[in-house]
Design a protein around this motif. Sequence first.
Motif, PDB file in Angstrom:
ATOM      1  N   LYS A   1      15.429   2.018  -9.248  1.00 30.95           N
ATOM      2  CA  LYS A   1      15.618   2.050  -7.785  1.00 30.95           C
ATOM      3  C   LYS A   1      14.297   1.762  -7.088  1.00 30.95           C
ATOM      4  O   LYS A   1      14.238   1.046  -6.090  1.00 30.95           O
ATOM      5  CB  LYS A   1      16.117   3.433  -7.340  1.00 30.95           C
ATOM      6  N   LEU A   2      13.231   2.325  -7.635  1.00 29.85           N
ATOM      7  CA  LEU A   2      11.910   2.161  -7.034  1.00 29.85           C
ATOM      8  C   LEU A   2      11.447   0.709  -7.159  1.00 29.85           C
ATOM      9  O   LEU A   2      10.950   0.109  -6.196  1.00 29.85           O
ATOM     10  CB  LEU A   2      10.929   3.126  -7.727  1.00 29.85           C
ATOM     11  N   VAL A   3      11.635   0.134  -8.330  1.00 28.24           N
ATOM     12  CA  VAL A   3      11.238  -1.263  -8.546  1.00 28.24           C
ATOM     13  C   VAL A   3      12.010  -2.172  -7.582  1.00 28.24           C
ATOM     14  O   VAL A   3      11.437  -3.062  -6.933  1.00 28.24           O
ATOM     15  CB  VAL A   3      11.469  -1.669 -10.022  1.00 28.24           C
ATOM     16  N   GLU A   4      13.305  -1.905  -7.438  1.00 20.18           N
ATOM     17  CA  GLU A   4      14.137  -2.725  -6.550  1.00 20.18           C
ATOM     18  C   GLU A   4      13.620  -2.656  -5.103  1.00 20.18           C
ATOM     19  O   GLU A   4      13.546  -3.667  -4.408  1.00 20.18           O
ATOM     20  CB  GLU A   4      15.579  -2.210  -6.622  1.00 20.18           C
ATOM     21  N   GLU A   5      13.236  -1.469  -4.685  1.00 22.35           N
ATOM     22  CA  GLU A   5      12.756  -1.292  -3.309  1.00 22.35           C
ATOM     23  C   GLU A   5      11.409  -2.006  -3.099  1.00 22.35           C
ATOM     24  O   GLU A   5      11.174  -2.614  -2.056  1.00 22.35           O
ATOM     25  CB  GLU A   5      12.628   0.214  -3.000  1.00 22.35           C
ATOM     26  N   VAL A   6      10.543  -1.924  -4.090  1.00 22.09           N
ATOM     27  CA  VAL A   6       9.242  -2.608  -3.985  1.00 22.09           C
ATOM     28  C   VAL A   6       9.464  -4.122  -3.899  1.00 22.09           C
ATOM     29  O   VAL A   6       8.842  -4.818  -3.079  1.00 22.09           O
ATOM     30  CB  VAL A   6       8.310  -2.222  -5.164  1.00 22.09           C
ATOM     31  N   VAL A   7      10.372  -4.635  -4.708  1.00 19.16           N
ATOM     32  CA  VAL A   7      10.664  -6.077  -4.674  1.00 19.16           C
ATOM     33  C   VAL A   7      11.256  -6.455  -3.317  1.00 19.16           C
ATOM     34  O   VAL A   7      10.867  -7.458  -2.706  1.00 19.16           O
ATOM     35  CB  VAL A   7      11.643  -6.462  -5.817  1.00 19.16           C
ATOM     36  N   ARG A   8      12.166  -5.626  -2.812  1.00 16.98           N
ATOM     37  CA  ARG A   8      12.810  -5.908  -1.526  1.00 16.98           C
ATOM     38  C   ARG A   8      11.767  -6.002  -0.397  1.00 16.98           C
ATOM     39  O   ARG A   8      11.848  -6.869   0.455  1.00 16.98           O
ATOM     40  CB  ARG A   8      13.817  -4.789  -1.224  1.00 16.98           C
ATOM     41  N   ARG A   9      10.784  -5.113  -0.449  1.00 17.65           N
ATOM     42  CA  ARG A   9       9.801  -5.077   0.646  1.00 17.65           C
ATOM     43  C   ARG A   9       8.611  -5.998   0.464  1.00 17.65           C
ATOM     44  O   ARG A   9       8.033  -6.460   1.436  1.00 17.65           O
ATOM     45  CB  ARG A   9       9.262  -3.650   0.810  1.00 17.65           C
ATOM     46  N   PHE A  10       8.213  -6.186  -0.794  1.00 14.65           N
ATOM     47  CA  PHE A  10       6.944  -6.900  -1.017  1.00 14.65           C
ATOM     48  C   PHE A  10       7.059  -8.105  -1.962  1.00 14.65           C
ATOM     49  O   PHE A  10       6.072  -8.766  -2.223  1.00 14.65           O
ATOM     50  CB  PHE A  10       5.883  -5.944  -1.594  1.00 14.65           C
ATOM     51  N   GLY A  11       8.255  -8.324  -2.504  1.00 13.10           N
ATOM     52  CA  GLY A  11       8.426  -9.376  -3.520  1.00 13.10           C
ATOM     53  C   GLY A  11       8.426 -10.778  -2.913  1.00 13.10           C
ATOM     54  O   GLY A  11       8.462 -10.953  -1.702  1.00 13.10           O
TER      55      GLY A  11
ATOM     56  N   ARG B   1       0.886  -1.173   0.000  1.00 16.54           N
ATOM     57  CA  ARG B   1       0.000   0.000   0.000  1.00 16.54           C
ATOM     58  C   ARG B   1       0.921   1.218   0.000  1.00 16.54           C
ATOM     59  O   ARG B   1       1.470   1.626   1.025  1.00 16.54           O
ATOM     60  CB  ARG B   1      -0.933  -0.040   1.221  1.00 16.54           C
ATOM     61  N   ILE B   2       1.110   1.761  -1.210  1.00 18.32           N
ATOM     62  CA  ILE B   2       2.188   2.716  -1.463  1.00 18.32           C
ATOM     63  C   ILE B   2       1.642   4.121  -1.708  1.00 18.32           C
ATOM     64  O   ILE B   2       0.659   4.291  -2.430  1.00 18.32           O
ATOM     65  CB  ILE B   2       2.987   2.265  -2.717  1.00 18.32           C
ATOM     66  N   ILE B   3       2.311   5.103  -1.127  1.00 21.91           N
ATOM     67  CA  ILE B   3       1.978   6.506  -1.414  1.00 21.91           C
ATOM     68  C   ILE B   3       3.158   7.118  -2.166  1.00 21.91           C
ATOM     69  O   ILE B   3       4.308   6.911  -1.779  1.00 21.91           O
ATOM     70  CB  ILE B   3       1.771   7.300  -0.097  1.00 21.91           C
ATOM     71  N   LEU B   4       2.885   7.851  -3.247  1.00 22.09           N
ATOM     72  CA  LEU B   4       3.944   8.584  -3.932  1.00 22.09           C
ATOM     73  C   LEU B   4       3.809  10.059  -3.594  1.00 22.09           C
ATOM     74  O   LEU B   4       2.754  10.667  -3.803  1.00 22.09           O
ATOM     75  CB  LEU B   4       3.865   8.395  -5.447  1.00 22.09           C
ATOM     76  N   VAL B   5       4.894  10.617  -3.065  1.00 21.51           N
ATOM     77  CA  VAL B   5       4.930  12.014  -2.657  1.00 21.51           C
ATOM     78  C   VAL B   5       6.017  12.722  -3.456  1.00 21.51           C
ATOM     79  O   VAL B   5       7.078  12.151  -3.704  1.00 21.51           O
ATOM     80  CB  VAL B   5       5.305  12.108  -1.142  1.00 21.51           C
TER      81      VAL B   5
END
Length: 261
Positions: free
Chosen positions: A251-261, A10-14
């Motif tokens: 970088k964003l894709v990598e972080e999403v995978v790290r947290r939710f993959g 559940r992601i917010i983009l700021v």
Amino acid sequence: MQMRLSRAARIILVGAPGVGKGTQTKRLLEKFPQLTAISSGDLLRENVREQTPLGIKAKSVMRSGKLVPDTLMLRLIHHELSTRGFLSRTHSPFILSSTSLSDPLSATSFVDPYPPPNTPETPSPSPSSSFILDGFPRTARQASRLDSTVDMNLVVNITTPLPALLARIQSRWVHAPSGRVYNTTFNAPRVEGLDDVTGEKLTRRDDDETGVYLERLKRFTETNEPLLEHYRRKDVLWTVEGETSDEITPKLVEEVVRRFG
Ligand code: AP5
Ligand code: MG
């Protein structure tokens, strides 16, 4: 290559106007098919286009570069989250009927749409209940009200040097009916001035005129630090920097995978 999430994101983009929230949202949706997105700006523009009572009220606020009142935004987003099934409570704590939206900004129609903070709804843990909020919340007040409804688990703070932003906005063109965004220097349409899919004419966003853009930037500067501080305290804030969207996406894709993959 598309990727799958193994837990709900559940992601917010700021980020500042023009930083690429919409651009990154589109790319994340392509990469992670379980995600869906809600863009507060797109939702408002849709209401303006359809001349709903809400859209009529929001139009002049947006055209001046100011923020639409929190109460109205909270209702709009809560309604959208409920409609899409992202809130587990079947019975909404407030009634959001078309009549309650008929004069959403009037003092007499004010109904606080949020339950007290001690009754948060439990969001579904299923990865298919993953979503992105683009452009909401953007004030600390909106953020604390959202907290009492759904627990967001990643807030991405996108930062890009300011001079790049104005240049991008000045070359942005949109296909208003679909929301497709083009940029004459970055992703130009195949035929100048025309939408790739329908061949219809592209237009400028009303609020991309330089004076209005500077006003939007001013509002952002005023509200952003308290918003970031809110999420820093909850330990869900992650900052990504880059000159261009192409630099930020991996970088964003990598972080999403790290947290939710
Ligand atoms: P909103 O629609 O959310 O506008 P914004 O936050 O000002 O952001 P933008 O949509 O302009 O930019 P973006 O970050 O999405 O960037 P994009 O990807 O398009 O809000 C509009 C208004 O609605 C507000 O002013 C307010 O009145 C109201 N509102 C909305 N939410 C609200 C809320 N929560 N509370 C109160 N009021 C609210 O990129 C920008 C451009 O750059 C594009 O042309 C793109 O193609 C281009 N671009 C992207 N990457 C690159 C690159 N690498 N190189 C060159 N160009 C690039
Ligand atoms: Mg946008």
